[in-house]
Enzyme design. Structure first.
Site: not given
Length: 774
Positions: A479, A488
């Site tokens: 995740e 990210e």
């Protein structure tokens, strides 16, 4: 919550002064008491009266038929006033501080800041400065200015307002603007093919009686929103300049053009009793279009100013019925209901709407425990992850033990959900949990000891890009997604972790896609404008988008080449099918994670582009996913809390006329140390190639002359002619639309060219302002 305000006219104040049941207070204090009895929090009253109007007109509007000596005497008095503007006591409605505490003053509506006569404008501006200075003396926080009424002098109106904003340090100036001009809406058609030209409607107070088309744009084509845009642009998007939206005209049941106001600083709604209609029982209610708009605009929490409710325009209900009805609309507003419902994104994000947050730097920084805790409050994300793991386990056909790896375990929520999925699937499984954050690793050790044990879970400390695992696994769970999917560095992290996976192994997520849409938001522009920080306008921010308007629609545009309202930029898949790896299973470079997208959006209504909304959608496994795509999130992962969209700002607003086509270029770039985004946009206006002899504005703003087959886009000549533009020096920069790309008829698309009308700067070249470190 919105504040409800009652409007009192000079006539109302006069009647209150004659009543004996309100004590010996001044008319304004009596009005305040009267309003509170009717459950209003505050009142709205004129700051001045007719005596001030009469004196100003006597001094500033000269009658040439007067004797010369009298004219000279009046002019001398006028000059004395201009040098030292001041009121007489009987010219103002408020004189005491306690009177001004609960009021919103109305600036004189007869001041013509946009008059055709230069001297009238000059004296009106002096009078405006005088009224604002007096309101400031009374410590008034906000005043309402009258709307512009002369389209040709909107610039003069705006310049005067800007001068006032710069001379008064704290007071908010709210301009009363009709939500739309019905005549304008009827006169300006869509530029899509139409069998007949639009009919000419009667003029309104915001439109001249006659429309000239001999070399300048017809004035009636400037909507009230465009007037507002002109004013706020000249005033430099001043944070103390707001809107009072006048809802007097009846609103259509559904009109996307009204969505423009959702992105503006709406401080007040002006709602007269005449806008209400009587229902079957005689109580005042609003037309359905106005109901819908008020429910939608309530997300901005505007104050509501009710006017004329004492006039008994409706048989039943009295004055109280109006405020009760609007409060009912507020309570039934979807945004208000969602904000008051536990578990929704709107409830979770209260206080964060349009608040800029720097994206995380997951490889450079170690997250704090409170950050993990915030993300772990999201039940939807972890429910979907558990379901994806469960389905992946159930779909396995190989016998024996299943090995899983959670890459980036954090404080352990995915490990716990993986164990639940294993239990549901009745599988024989073992989990490796990898985490690089030394602080989060302490929490993992605690949970491993008290909850999981060595038989089910083994902890591994280190960076997944360098760490070795004891064995290859069947399912790799991560995740690492950001608001834009890859922002990210999920692709870079998983490049290092894919060597953990067996050749036939499964990655959860399997893929994720980045999306983008053009946005208008005066608030976000003010927050990111270069005057605050040169880097802020080149930094993508995580934002709970709130007071915004998506400018695009799902139409193909006149050229037929535009995509949907929200468009796909690029996709990442795991495991990669084209990987070139070292002996250690790592990529040689990061060049395979470079991406680029060039997208074209149709802009159906005039608007101002302030930036782009970035979204993502991920396929976890099979038909299970997570999404913040604005049109699909409710179907895929409703009320997921973990991600807000990404906002790509622009240094300067870009005005887009109706039916413009916006081409947006976005790049994801990388070097040995970092990853960054660059973005750029161009605006084009589709015009028929047969209209080169006509002024460009006529093609852009008015219906074109119909051809014999009643289609105004049908070409006259068989060979398209290059359309010139004052913004283009080189003719070949005009783009011809290829026939194969158009969804329109052959004869129509051959006659359409795209004329470039504006562009932005390239934002964040080389990652000079924002980047994510590797």
């Amino acid at each position: 919550m919105p504040v409800f305000c009652s409007h009192y006219t000079l006539h109302d104040l006069g009647q209150l002064s004659q009543r004996d049941d309100l004590g010996d207070d001044t008319p304004v204090l009596r009005a305040t008491t009267d309003a509170r009895t009717a459950v209003y929090e505050t009142i709205c009253v004129p700051l001045t009266n007719n005596k001030w109007k009469a004196r100003w007109r006597e001094l500033c509007i000269l009658n040439p038929n007067e004797p010369q000596d009298k004219l000279a005497e009046i002019e001398q008095r006028a000059e004395a006033w201009r040098s030292k503007p001041a009121f007489f006591r009987d010219e103002v409605t408020i004189s005491r501080l306690d009177e001004a505490e609960y009021i919103i003053p109305l600036i004189s509506d007869w001041l013509e800041l946009d008059a055709a006569d230069d001297w009238v404008r000059h004296d009106a501006e002096i009078a405006l400065q005088q009224e604002l200075a007096y309101a400031s003396y009374l410590n008034t926080q906000c005043v309402i200015l009258p709307p512009p009424s002369n389209r040709t002098q909107v610039g003069s109106y705006a310049r005067a307002v800007n001068a006032c904003l710069n001379s008064i340090s704290f007071m908010e100036l709210s301009i009363r603007v009709p939500i739309y001009d019905a005549v304008t809406v009827m006169q300006v058609p869509s530029r899509s093919p139409s069998p007949v030209p639009s009919p000419v409607e009667p003029a309104s107070r915001f439109s001249p009686a006659s429309v000239e088309t001999n070399g300048s744009p017809p004035e009636s084509n400037m909507t009230t929103w465009e007037m507002w845009d002109t004013i706020r642009t000249i005033c430099g998007y001043h944070p103390r300049l707001t809107l009072t939206l006048d809802l007097t005209p009846p609103l259509p049941l559904s009109s996307t053009v009204l969505d423009q106001w959702q992105a503006e600083p709406v401080r007040n709604l002006w709602l007269p009793a005449s806008t209400f209609i009587a229902n079957a029982k005689g109580y005042p209610v609003l037309p359905k279009g106005t109901q819908s708009f008020i429910r939608d605009i309530m997300k901005l929490q505007p104050n509501v100013i009710l006017s004329g409710t004492k006039a008994k325009k409706h048989p039943r209900g009295g004055e109280l019925a109006y405020i009760q009805y609007v409060k009912h609309l507020e309570k039934t507003s979807p945004s208000i209901k969602a904000a008051n419902t536990a578990g929704t994104v709107e409830n979770f994000a209260q206080g964060y709407q349009d608040y800029l947050q720097a994206p995380l730097q997951p490889l450079m920084d170690n997250l704090q425990s409170i950050t993990y805790q915030t993300f772990e409050q999201d039940p939807v994300k972890y429910r979907n992850y558990e379901e994806a793991i469960y389905l992946a386990l159930k779909d396995r056909t190989q016998p024996g033990r299943v090995t899983l790896c959670v890459a980036g375990a954090g404080r352990g929520p995915l490990v716990a959900r993986a164990l639940k999925a294993v239990e549901r699937a009745k599988a024989d499984a073992f989990i490796y949990a990898v985490e690089k954050n030394p602080n989060a690793y302490v929490t993992l050790q605690e949970r491993h000891k008290t909850e999981w044990g060595d038989e089910k879970v083994k902890l591994l400390y280190g960076d997944m890009r360098a760490l070795e695992v004891p064995e290859q696994v069947d399912i790799l769970i991560s995740e690492l997604l950001g608001s834009f999917g890859d922002n990210e560095l999920s692709p870079e992290c998983l490049d290092g972790a894919m060597r953990f996976l067996k050749p036939e192994g499964i990655s959860i997520p399997a893929s994720y896609t980045a999306y983008i849409a053009p946005l208008s938001s005066s608030r976000l522009y003010n927050e990111t404008r270069p005057s605050k920080d040169s880097k802020s306008s080149e930094t993508p921010y995580v934002v709970m988008l709130h007071a915004i308007n998506i400018l695009s629609d799902n139409g193909a545009g006149i050229s037929g080449t535009c995509g949907p309202r929200v468009q796909e930029c690029w996709e990442f898949e795991h495991p990669r099918k084209d990987a070139v790896l070292t002996e250690q299973g790592l990529p040689l470079t990061n060049s395979h994670n470079v991406r680029a997208a060039k997208l074209t959006f149709h802009i159906p209504h005039a608007g101002v582009l302030h930036g782009f909304g970035g979204y993502f959608e991920a396929v976890l496994y099979g038909n299970v996913g997570i999404s913040i795509h604005p049109e699909r999130m409710a179907l895929i992962s409703k009320d997921m809390l973990s991600w807000f969209p990404l906002f790509f700002p622009l240094k300067d607003p870009l005005y887009l006329p109706a039916d413009a086509e916006l081409t947006v270029s976005v790049w994801r770039l990388t070097d040995a140390r970092k990853v960054w985004y660059e973005w750029y946009a161009e605006a084009f206006l589709p015009v028929p190639t047969s209209s080169v002899s006509s002024p460009i504005w006529r093609d852009a703003l008015s219906p074109m002359s119909p051809s014999p087959d009643s289609s105004f886009l049908s070409p006259v000549a068989s060979t398209p002619t290059i359309v010139t533009s004052p913004l283009l020096d080189v003719p070949h920069l005009t783009l011809e639309v290829p026939g194969s790309m158009s969804m329109m008829g052959d004869r129509q698309r051959e006659g359409v060219s795209l004329v470039k009308i504006s562009q932005t700067a390239l934002h964040n070249p080389g990652g000079r302002s924002s980047w994510i470190g590797l």
